[in-house]
Design a protein around this motif. Structure first.
Motif, PDB file in Angstrom:
ATOM      1  N   LEU A  76      48.039  37.565  36.818  1.00 35.15           N
ATOM      2  CA  LEU A  76      49.219  36.885  36.276  1.00 35.15           C
ATOM      3  C   LEU A  76      48.825  35.613  35.526  1.00 35.15           C
ATOM      4  O   LEU A  76      49.414  35.296  34.484  1.00 35.15           O
ATOM      5  N   ASN A  77      47.842  34.904  36.030  1.00 35.27           N
ATOM      6  CA  ASN A  77      47.357  33.702  35.347  1.00 35.27           C
ATOM      7  C   ASN A  77      46.785  34.047  33.972  1.00 35.27           C
ATOM      8  O   ASN A  77      47.057  33.353  32.990  1.00 35.27           O
ATOM      9  N   GLU A  78      46.012  35.106  33.894  1.00 30.74           N
ATOM     10  CA  GLU A  78      45.425  35.502  32.608  1.00 30.74           C
ATOM     11  C   GLU A  78      46.502  35.987  31.634  1.00 30.74           C
ATOM     12  O   GLU A  78      46.376  35.805  30.431  1.00 30.74           O
ATOM     13  N   LYS A  79      47.562  36.571  32.172  1.00 32.95           N
ATOM     14  CA  LYS A  79      48.680  36.968  31.317  1.00 32.95           C
ATOM     15  C   LYS A  79      49.316  35.722  30.704  1.00 32.95           C
ATOM     16  O   LYS A  79      49.595  35.690  29.505  1.00 32.95           O
ATOM     17  N   GLU A  80      49.541  34.693  31.520  1.00 39.08           N
ATOM     18  CA  GLU A  80      50.099  33.435  31.023  1.00 39.08           C
ATOM     19  C   GLU A  80      49.180  32.779  30.004  1.00 39.08           C
ATOM     20  O   GLU A  80      49.650  32.196  29.024  1.00 39.08           O
ATOM     21  N   GLN A  81      47.871  32.876  30.233  1.00 38.34           N
ATOM     22  CA  GLN A  81      46.885  32.273  29.327  1.00 38.34           C
ATOM     23  C   GLN A  81      46.660  33.123  28.076  1.00 38.34           C
ATOM     24  O   GLN A  81      45.920  32.725  27.188  1.00 38.34           O
ATOM     25  N   GLU A  82      47.272  34.313  28.066  1.00 35.21           N
ATOM     26  CA  GLU A  82      47.121  35.263  26.962  1.00 35.21           C
ATOM     27  C   GLU A  82      45.674  35.668  26.724  1.00 35.21           C
ATOM     28  O   GLU A  82      45.239  35.855  25.596  1.00 35.21           O
ATOM     29  N   ASN A  83      44.940  35.817  27.821  1.00 34.44           N
ATOM     30  CA  ASN A  83      43.563  36.310  27.755  1.00 34.44           C
ATOM     31  C   ASN A  83      43.602  37.786  28.137  1.00 34.44           C
ATOM     32  O   ASN A  83      43.481  38.149  29.306  1.00 34.44           O
ATOM     33  N   TYR A  84      43.788  38.622  27.133  1.00 40.21           N
ATOM     34  CA  TYR A  84      44.025  40.038  27.382  1.00 40.21           C
ATOM     35  C   TYR A  84      42.821  40.726  28.028  1.00 40.21           C
ATOM     36  O   TYR A  84      42.991  41.569  28.908  1.00 40.21           O
ATOM     37  N   PHE A  85      41.623  40.383  27.614  1.00 39.94           N
ATOM     38  CA  PHE A  85      40.429  41.002  28.182  1.00 39.94           C
ATOM     39  C   PHE A  85      40.380  40.774  29.701  1.00 39.94           C
ATOM     40  O   PHE A  85      40.205  41.724  30.467  1.00 39.94           O
ATOM     41  N   LYS A  86      40.538  39.539  30.125  1.00 42.53           N
ATOM     42  CA  LYS A  86      40.505  39.241  31.567  1.00 42.53           C
ATOM     43  C   LYS A  86      41.716  39.850  32.277  1.00 42.53           C
ATOM     44  O   LYS A  86      41.617  40.319  33.409  1.00 42.53           O
ATOM     45  N   TYR A  87      42.858  39.825  31.602  1.00 39.08           N
ATOM     46  CA  TYR A  87      44.069  40.409  32.173  1.00 39.08           C
ATOM     47  C   TYR A  87      43.857  41.885  32.512  1.00 39.08           C
ATOM     48  O   TYR A  87      44.173  42.342  33.613  1.00 39.08           O
ATOM     49  N   VAL A  88      43.317  42.643  31.555  1.00 38.28           N
ATOM     50  CA  VAL A  88      43.066  44.075  31.776  1.00 38.28           C
ATOM     51  C   VAL A  88      42.053  44.255  32.903  1.00 38.28           C
ATOM     52  O   VAL A  88      42.226  45.111  33.776  1.00 38.28           O
ATOM     53  N   ASN A  89      41.010  43.451  32.922  1.00 36.86           N
ATOM     54  CA  ASN A  89      40.009  43.565  33.975  1.00 36.86           C
ATOM     55  C   ASN A  89      40.596  43.288  35.355  1.00 36.86           C
ATOM     56  O   ASN A  89      40.284  43.992  36.313  1.00 36.86           O
ATOM     57  N   PHE A  90      41.452  42.268  35.457  1.00 34.66           N
ATOM     58  CA  PHE A  90      42.073  41.990  36.755  1.00 34.66           C
ATOM     59  C   PHE A  90      43.057  43.085  37.150  1.00 34.66           C
ATOM     60  O   PHE A  90      43.183  43.420  38.332  1.00 34.66           O
ATOM     61  N   SER A  91      43.743  43.650  36.183  1.00 31.62           N
ATOM     62  CA  SER A  91      44.637  44.761  36.476  1.00 31.62           C
ATOM     63  C   SER A  91      43.862  45.924  37.088  1.00 31.62           C
ATOM     64  O   SER A  91      44.275  46.511  38.097  1.00 31.62           O
ATOM     65  N   LEU A  92      42.718  46.229  36.498  1.00 39.90           N
ATOM     66  CA  LEU A  92      41.884  47.313  37.022  1.00 39.90           C
ATOM     67  C   LEU A  92      41.180  46.918  38.317  1.00 39.90           C
ATOM     68  O   LEU A  92      40.917  47.767  39.172  1.00 39.90           O
ATOM     69  N   SER A  93      40.894  45.634  38.492  1.00 36.64           N
ATOM     70  CA  SER A  93      40.309  45.161  39.757  1.00 36.64           C
ATOM     71  C   SER A  93      41.294  45.350  40.901  1.00 36.64           C
ATOM     72  O   SER A  93      40.903  45.669  42.026  1.00 36.64           O
ATOM     73  N   PHE A  94      42.571  45.145  40.615  1.00 31.25           N
ATOM     74  CA  PHE A  94      43.608  45.367  41.625  1.00 31.25           C
ATOM     75  C   PHE A  94      43.573  46.825  42.074  1.00 31.25           C
ATOM     76  O   PHE A  94      43.568  47.125  43.273  1.00 31.25           O
ATOM     77  N   ILE A  95      43.528  47.728  41.115  1.00 36.47           N
ATOM     78  CA  ILE A  95      43.490  49.156  41.435  1.00 36.47           C
ATOM     79  C   ILE A  95      42.213  49.495  42.190  1.00 36.47           C
ATOM     80  O   ILE A  95      42.230  50.249  43.165  1.00 36.47           O
TER      81      ILE A  95
END
Length: 177
Positions: A76-95
């Protein structure tokens, strides 16, 4: 650097499906097909359903809720920061953390193999079409996490199913995320 390590690296990238070596012409980055993305997500969703079933029926499987929460917060923090690369990685890390509950190294290896291709495809699409609103898995990850907190596995299963449907729709309609 000599040719041997470069040739070995290219051979490995080709083996993993990231590039295509063209004889006497060079190397071309391989586009990930829509079907391949959908197939990868189908495997990931099947693993998630297996994990839910395992947790429901076997006491020795429990979710690491602290880790899932930490990953979700970073996503969620990376989404707010608009860092899409990290956002996608954290999304997949959750899974990945979700799947790790099953303590199955083969499932984790499959997840890791798919992860790189999914990230590459998602980020490439994001860079090519910055005006397109990107697909957000954070909503689903939060809903899954909240269901797990309540030990409501049926609700978690339903959220995973919804995530699967939305992912399929998005990939089929746009050929991307």
């Amino acid at each position: 650097m000599s040719r041997t390590p470069i040739s070995n690296a290219i051979a490995r990238l080709e083996l993993e499906g990231f590039v295509v070596a063209l004889k006497n012409r060079g190397v071309m980055v391989k586009e990930i097909s829509t079907k391949e993305i959908i197939d990868m997500f189908e495997v990931i969703f099947a693993h998630q359903m297996y994990v839910l079933e395992s947790v429901e029926h076997f006491e020795h499987y429990t979710f690491n809720l602290n880790e899932l929460k930490s990953i979700l917060d970073r996503q969620l923090n990376e989404k707010e920061q608009e860092n899409y690369f990290k956002y996608v990685n954290f999304s997949l890390s959750f899974i990945r953390s979700f799947i790790a509950t099953a303590k199955n190294n083969v499932m984790l290896q499959i997840m890791d193999d798919h992860r790189d291709k999914i990230v590459m495809s998602a980020v490439a699409n994001y860079k090519l079409y910055p005006q397109q609103r990107y697909f957000s898995g954070a909503h689903y990850n939060r809903a899954i996490y909240e269901a797990l907190l309540e030990e409501n596995f049926e609700q978690a299963r339903q959220r995973i199913y919804e995530f699967r449907q939305k992912t399929r729709e998005r990939v089929m309609m746009s050929g991307s995320f």
